[in-house]
Design a protein around this motif. Structure first.
Motif, mmCIF file in Angstrom:
data_model
loop_
_atom_site.group_PDB
_atom_site.id
_atom_site.type_symbol
_atom_site.label_atom_id
_atom_site.label_comp_id
_atom_site.label_asym_id
_atom_site.label_seq_id
_atom_site.Cartn_x
_atom_site.Cartn_y
_atom_site.Cartn_z
ATOM 1 N N LEU A 287 11.794 6.540 3.287
ATOM 2 C CA LEU A 287 10.571 7.128 3.848
ATOM 3 C C LEU A 287 10.612 7.095 5.377
ATOM 4 C CD1 LEU A 287 7.752 5.522 1.644
ATOM 5 C CD2 LEU A 287 8.817 7.771 1.377
ATOM 6 N N LYS A 288 10.058 8.134 5.995
ATOM 7 C CA LYS A 288 9.897 8.115 7.456
ATOM 8 C C LYS A 288 8.543 7.490 7.782
ATOM 9 C CE LYS A 288 9.623 10.820 11.706
ATOM 10 N NZ LYS A 288 9.745 12.130 12.373
ATOM 11 N N VAL B 32 0.929 12.815 3.746
ATOM 12 C CA VAL B 32 1.089 11.660 4.644
ATOM 13 C C VAL B 32 0.019 10.592 4.361
ATOM 14 C CG1 VAL B 32 -0.358 12.680 6.456
ATOM 15 C CG2 VAL B 32 1.388 11.009 7.082
ATOM 16 N N LEU B 33 0.387 9.339 4.565
ATOM 17 C CA LEU B 33 -0.584 8.236 4.510
ATOM 18 C C LEU B 33 -0.917 7.833 5.934
ATOM 19 C CD1 LEU B 33 1.015 5.795 1.882
ATOM 20 C CD2 LEU B 33 -0.665 7.619 1.467
ATOM 21 N N GLU C 238 -7.841 0.677 1.529
ATOM 22 C CA GLU C 238 -6.937 0.212 0.451
ATOM 23 C C GLU C 238 -6.021 -0.888 0.969
ATOM 24 O OE1 GLU C 238 -4.914 3.401 -1.721
ATOM 25 O OE2 GLU C 238 -6.508 4.730 -1.049
ATOM 26 N N GLN C 239 -5.621 -0.782 2.238
ATOM 27 C CA GLN C 239 -4.816 -1.858 2.835
ATOM 28 C C GLN C 239 -5.580 -3.180 2.740
ATOM 29 O OE1 GLN C 239 -4.074 0.855 6.502
ATOM 30 N NE2 GLN C 239 -2.737 -0.874 6.808
ATOM 31 N N VAL C 240 -6.867 -3.133 3.062
ATOM 32 C CA VAL C 240 -7.672 -4.367 3.035
ATOM 33 C C VAL C 240 -7.734 -4.920 1.612
ATOM 34 C CG1 VAL C 240 -9.946 -5.352 3.513
ATOM 35 C CG2 VAL C 240 -9.016 -3.578 5.021
ATOM 36 N N ALA C 241 -7.933 -4.031 0.632
ATOM 37 C CA ALA C 241 -7.993 -4.486 -0.769
ATOM 38 C C ALA C 241 -6.658 -5.096 -1.191
ATOM 39 C CB ALA C 241 -8.354 -3.312 -1.686
ATOM 40 N N ASN C 242 -5.553 -4.482 -0.785
ATOM 41 C CA ASN C 242 -4.247 -5.028 -1.147
ATOM 42 C C ASN C 242 -3.956 -6.351 -0.444
ATOM 43 O OD1 ASN C 242 -3.406 -3.180 -3.060
ATOM 44 N ND2 ASN C 242 -2.667 -1.731 -1.526
ATOM 45 N N GLY C 243 -4.659 -6.600 0.661
ATOM 46 C CA GLY C 243 -4.503 -7.886 1.347
ATOM 47 C C GLY C 243 -4.861 -9.054 0.447
ATOM 48 N N ILE C 244 -5.842 -8.874 -0.408
ATOM 49 C CA ILE C 244 -6.233 -9.945 -1.347
ATOM 50 C C ILE C 244 -5.071 -10.199 -2.323
ATOM 51 C CG2 ILE C 244 -7.848 -10.638 -3.162
ATOM 52 C CD1 ILE C 244 -9.530 -10.230 -0.817
ATOM 53 N N ALA C 245 -4.559 -9.125 -2.927
ATOM 54 C CA ALA C 245 -3.526 -9.283 -3.962
ATOM 55 C C ALA C 245 -2.256 -9.896 -3.390
ATOM 56 C CB ALA C 245 -3.232 -7.929 -4.599
ATOM 57 N N THR D 162 0.838 -1.210 0.000
ATOM 58 C CA THR D 162 0.000 0.000 0.000
ATOM 59 C C THR D 162 0.871 1.257 0.000
ATOM 60 O OG1 THR D 162 -1.674 -1.241 1.221
ATOM 61 C CG2 THR D 162 -1.901 1.158 1.215
ATOM 62 N N ILE D 163 1.939 1.232 0.779
ATOM 63 C CA ILE D 163 2.833 2.406 0.805
ATOM 64 C C ILE D 163 3.455 2.591 -0.580
ATOM 65 C CG2 ILE D 163 4.945 3.391 1.797
ATOM 66 C CD1 ILE D 163 4.276 1.781 4.394
ATOM 67 N N ARG D 164 3.906 1.481 -1.181
ATOM 68 C CA ARG D 164 4.550 1.594 -2.515
ATOM 69 C C ARG D 164 3.587 2.087 -3.574
ATOM 70 N NH1 ARG D 164 9.047 -2.629 -4.227
ATOM 71 N NH2 ARG D 164 7.402 -3.486 -5.501
ATOM 72 N N GLU D 165 2.323 1.688 -3.439
ATOM 73 C CA GLU D 165 1.315 2.119 -4.419
ATOM 74 C C GLU D 165 1.224 3.646 -4.438
ATOM 75 O OE1 GLU D 165 -2.490 0.412 -3.534
ATOM 76 O OE2 GLU D 165 -3.402 1.125 -5.385
ATOM 77 N N HIS D 166 1.362 4.274 -3.266
ATOM 78 C CA HIS D 166 1.220 5.733 -3.178
ATOM 79 C C HIS D 166 2.539 6.469 -3.332
ATOM 80 C CE1 HIS D 166 -3.036 6.159 -2.051
ATOM 81 N NE2 HIS D 166 -2.882 4.902 -1.662
#
Ligand code: CP
Length: 314
Positions: free
Chosen positions: A157-158, A258-259, A286-293, A146-150
């Motif tokens: 990154l901090k 910030v995320l 979005e974290q939850v959606a990326n959990g599937i992938a 999720t972090i990489r997606e954004h």
């Protein structure tokens, strides 16, 4: 390049090349969930057993959906309706399940180390879906994705991880994963929930949320795990929220893009305000959606070790 391992027991065991492989494969699987027919035949004929000895909403459903999107058969083992309640040991339980020839066991258990123990008694893959206070590796993988997606990167990154660090398997897996991938990790919480043992990691510790949030690229808020707390770690929920809860005022210290992340389930008004959890910087769903992938990627890489990762299905 294949993932040369049979089990996923923790992020501590992975090297950055393996993490990169899982993330890249997950990123390539993301579009399958946006198709009208969300299914590819990759794991047809494979059987995956979800063995959960603790409650779960996100992890169990997303492992099941991930397996089904890859055409695997899934079985959900529920502790509360199993013969474990008649006194069967967990080793006997998995030996019996192993006799049914599964290809993978996805295990969540309140005791740290149970997935490792079980991996020594079965022939199939074992995937840790959260063990006690030890690790929750797929949560860290989906967080990194999720972090990489954004941000298109992790290096430099901090990332501030704030809250109940002591009891958090999510914190441990994210510390391993993010530091291996070059992020600068800050840990923040009251001294009772952020013990000095965390100084052994390549991280910065602070008891001041303002220092943790100052110019942060990412804030990962952690749930206060009341079920793992046998004593009082802070005077009151109100005092905790005032000092360590994320609200709009504190969030202004972070970078403008910030995320805001949280593994869920959220204690609204304890570690995060509803305004921030549902606000424009939040990527929690979005974290939850990326959990599937990411779980599709992991099942694919572990169950088909020789398969190409450059796959396109029509
Ligand atoms: N993040 C997470 O592990 O959520 P669940 O407990 O609902 O699976």
């Amino acid at each position: 390049m294949p993932l040369n391992r049979r089990h996923l027991l923790g992020i501590e065991d992975l090297d950055p090349v393996e993490i990169e492989l899982i993330l890249k494969t997950g990123e390539s699987f993301r579009e399958i969930s946006a198709r009208p027919i969300k299914k590819v035949p990759a794991l047809r004929g494979k059987t995956i057993i979800n063995l959960f000895f603790e409650p779960s909403t996100r992890t169990r459903s997303s492992f099941e959906i991930a397996a089904k999107r890859l055409s695997a058969d899934t079985v959900n083992f529920s502790h509360s309706s199993s013969s474990a309640l008649k006194g069967e040991t967990i080793i006997d339980t998995v030996k019996n399940l192993q006799s049914m020839a599964p290809d993978a066991l996805v295990v969540r258990h309140p005791a740290s180390g149970i997935p490792l123990v079980l991996s020594k008694h079965v022939k199939c893959c074992v995937i840790n879906a959260g063990d006690g206070m030890h690790e929750h590796p797929t949560q860290a993988l989906l967080d990194m994705m999720t972090i990489r997606e954004h941000k298109q990167k992790l290096k430099g990154l901090k990332v501030a991880i704030i809250g109940d660090i002591r009891h958090s398997r999510v914190a441990r897996s994210n510390i391993y994963g993010l530091t291996k991938m070059g992020a600068k990790v800050w840990l923040c919480g009251p001294p009772t929930l952020l013990p000095r043992e965390f100084e052994q990691f390549d991280v910065r510790l602070t008891w001041d949320i303002r220092e943790a949030l100052e110019k942060a690229d990412v804030a990962i808020m952690l749930r206060i795990q009341l079920e793992r707390q046998g004593e009082n770690f802070f005077p009151s929920v109100k005092e905790y929220f005032d000092r360590f809860g994320l609200d709009r005022d504190k969030l202004r210290l972070a970078k403008p893009d910030v995320l805001v992340m949280h593994p869920g389930p959220i204690n609204r008004g304890v570690e995060i305000s509803s305004e921030v959890a549902d606000g424009e910087f939040s990527v929690i769903l979005e974290q939850v959606a990326n959990g599937i992938a990411v779980r599709m990627a992991l099942l694919y890489l572990l169950l088909l070790p020789g398969a190409s990762t450059q796959v396109v299905w029509d």
